[in-house]
Design a protein around this motif. Structure first.
Motif, PDB file in Angstrom:
ATOM      1  N   SER A 181       6.362  -4.846   0.667  1.00  0.00           N
ATOM      2  CA  SER A 181       5.295  -4.892  -0.324  1.00  0.00           C
ATOM      3  C   SER A 181       3.998  -5.438   0.259  1.00  0.00           C
ATOM      4  CB  SER A 181       5.733  -5.760  -1.513  1.00  0.00           C
ATOM      5  OG  SER A 181       4.663  -5.956  -2.421  1.00  0.00           O
ATOM      6  N   ARG A 228       4.238   5.694  -0.699  1.00  0.00           N
ATOM      7  CA  ARG A 228       4.458   4.949  -1.936  1.00  0.00           C
ATOM      8  C   ARG A 228       3.157   4.891  -2.719  1.00  0.00           C
ATOM      9  NH1 ARG A 228       7.506   2.630   1.682  1.00  0.00           N
ATOM     10  NH2 ARG A 228       5.967   1.206   2.527  1.00  0.00           N
ATOM     11  N   ASN A 232       2.132   1.574 -10.176  1.00  0.00           N
ATOM     12  CA  ASN A 232       3.410   2.073 -10.675  1.00  0.00           C
ATOM     13  C   ASN A 232       3.843   1.242 -11.874  1.00  0.00           C
ATOM     14  OD1 ASN A 232       5.468  -0.140  -9.820  1.00  0.00           O
ATOM     15  ND2 ASN A 232       4.311   0.237  -7.932  1.00  0.00           N
ATOM     16  N   ASP A 245      12.344   0.579  -2.558  1.00  0.00           N
ATOM     17  CA  ASP A 245      12.309   0.671  -4.012  1.00  0.00           C
ATOM     18  C   ASP A 245      12.136  -0.722  -4.615  1.00  0.00           C
ATOM     19  OD1 ASP A 245      12.399   2.266  -6.371  1.00  0.00           O
ATOM     20  OD2 ASP A 245      14.476   1.640  -6.715  1.00  0.00           O
ATOM     21  N   LYS A 248       8.555  -2.262  -5.066  1.00  0.00           N
ATOM     22  CA  LYS A 248       7.554  -1.692  -5.979  1.00  0.00           C
ATOM     23  C   LYS A 248       7.089  -2.628  -7.088  1.00  0.00           C
ATOM     24  CE  LYS A 248       8.977   3.064  -5.017  1.00  0.00           C
ATOM     25  NZ  LYS A 248       9.649   4.276  -5.538  1.00  0.00           N
TER      26      LYS A 248
END
Length: 374
Positions: A181, A228, A232, A245, A248
């Motif tokens: 991240s 990515r 989101n 995943d 996110k």
């Protein structure tokens, strides 16, 4: 490749004075080496330095610059990879206020950059960054060494290791998600340091960052693909344990904070005539009327005050970048999780005299189910 435990090669790299760029390109912090033959990706025990045959190094022109290189040449790819990494290093050293000491400094003096390997990936490792190739179709190939986001992301891993150190015990999954991240966020914030990007971003969105745009599409690839998206709607309850995943929700919370800081400041400064209660909400929580109103009012502001909107975004960028960078010295990689990491960034907002920014971040972390506040 030089195997661990083997006798060191006789050829050594000599440090260059600060500010001087040698052929390669190379300087006292990093160097590029472009293998002549196909090189397997580094994997223990095979580590830097690469000592095989290599292509001639990229050479500077008479003025000391590399802008004369043919964009289709291998030398240009080498120069682009070096320039990107050097630029990102400079940005984050500015946020930190000190020179970054590589986490591999006891073994290697400089970071080795391998600009092209026959591999559909890129990686940052102990003393090196090597970059593969994206294959769009059977006939086209795009070196990741020409993708700013990919290069900056891989550098992000090295930067986090340098400032936080590696874990000394088994780290939790959120530690690895944090690495992915924050490396994405390092790339995103670094990209915002280019005037051409800021101008194009604000022009294409009419100043409204609640739209899908080049900034929130991390590592754009061929066509309309990206690795990515920073914008989101993922929460901890809607992601898997797979590291990318899992990253996110934290990325989304920080990106929401950046956009909200920018939008709120634009309204508070009187640049955008918009009720505060709809100036910063997440796109996926807005109704059609609010989305339309935000788009219209930001378009009006961009047409009249584009330079002031740009400075507002720069302020939000630097506030967030500084808070993230300063938080690293307070974090223990052995116990790190998203809630602790997020609170550390909020604490830095407070120390920099921006407690409202910390409140915004904590609200976003709560919405993402990262923290629970009563």
């Amino acid at each position: 490749p030089h195997a661990a435990g083997d006798e060191k090669p006789e050829t050594v790299w000599i440090s260059t004075p600060p500010g001087e760029i040698k052929a390669g390109p190379a300087d006292r912090r990093m160097y590029v080496v472009d293998p002549l033959f196909e090189k397997p990706v580094y994997e223990y025990p095979y580590q830097p330095p690469f000592v095989g045959d290599s292509f001639p190094p990229a050479e500077a022109g008479p003025d000391g610059h590399f802008d004369h290189l043919d964009p289709q040449s291998r030398e240009f790819v080498c120069a682009h990879a070096f320039a990107t990494l050097r630029r990102v290093l400079d940005i984050w050293e500015s946020y930190l206020g000190h020179e970054i000491i590589w986490h591999f400094a006891q073994t290697y003096e400089r970071l080795e950059i391998i600009p092209q390997v026959n591999w559909h990936n890129a990686q940052s490792g102990y003393g090196y960054i090597e970059l593969g190739i994206e294959r769009g179709d059977r006939e086209s190939a795009y070196p990741y060494a020409l993708n700013f986001d990919v290069i900056a992301h891989e550098f992000g891993h090295a930067l986090i290791f340098a400032e936080m150190g590696p874990p000394t015990s088994a780290a939790g999954r959120q530690y690895f998600g944090y690495h992915e991240s924050v490396s994405d966020l390092i790339a995103l914030i670094s990209l915002l340091h280019f005037d051409s990007v800021l101008d194009r971003l604000l022009r294409s969105t009419n100043g409204n960052l609640l739209t899908m745009n080049e900034l929130n599409r991390i590592a754009e690839l061929a066509g309309d693909k990206q690795i990515r998206t920073a914008s989101n709607d993922r929460k901890m309850s809607t992601v898997s344990d797979a590291v990318h995943d899992l990253s996110k929700p934290f990325t989304g919370a920080i990106f929401d904070t950046l956009v909200e800081l920018y939008h709120r400041d634009a309204v508070d400064r009187g640049l955008v005539d918009l009720p505060k209660e709809v100036s910063h909400d997440r796109l996926f929580e807005l109704d059609h009327h609010e989305i339309e109103l935000i788009g219209t009012r930001f378009a009006e502001a961009h047409a009249a005050r584009s330079f002031l909107l740009k400075s507002t975004l720069e302020n939000a960028r630097d506030l967030l970048g500084s808070a993230i960078a300063r938080s690293w010295s307070t974090l223990d990689p052995n116990t790190l999780n998203y809630a602790v990491a997020g609170a550390a960034i909020a604490d830095q907002f407070d120390e920099m005299g921006a407690p409202d920014a910390g409140d915004i971040l904590m609200e976003n972390l709560e919405w993402r189910e990262i923290v629970i506040r009563t």
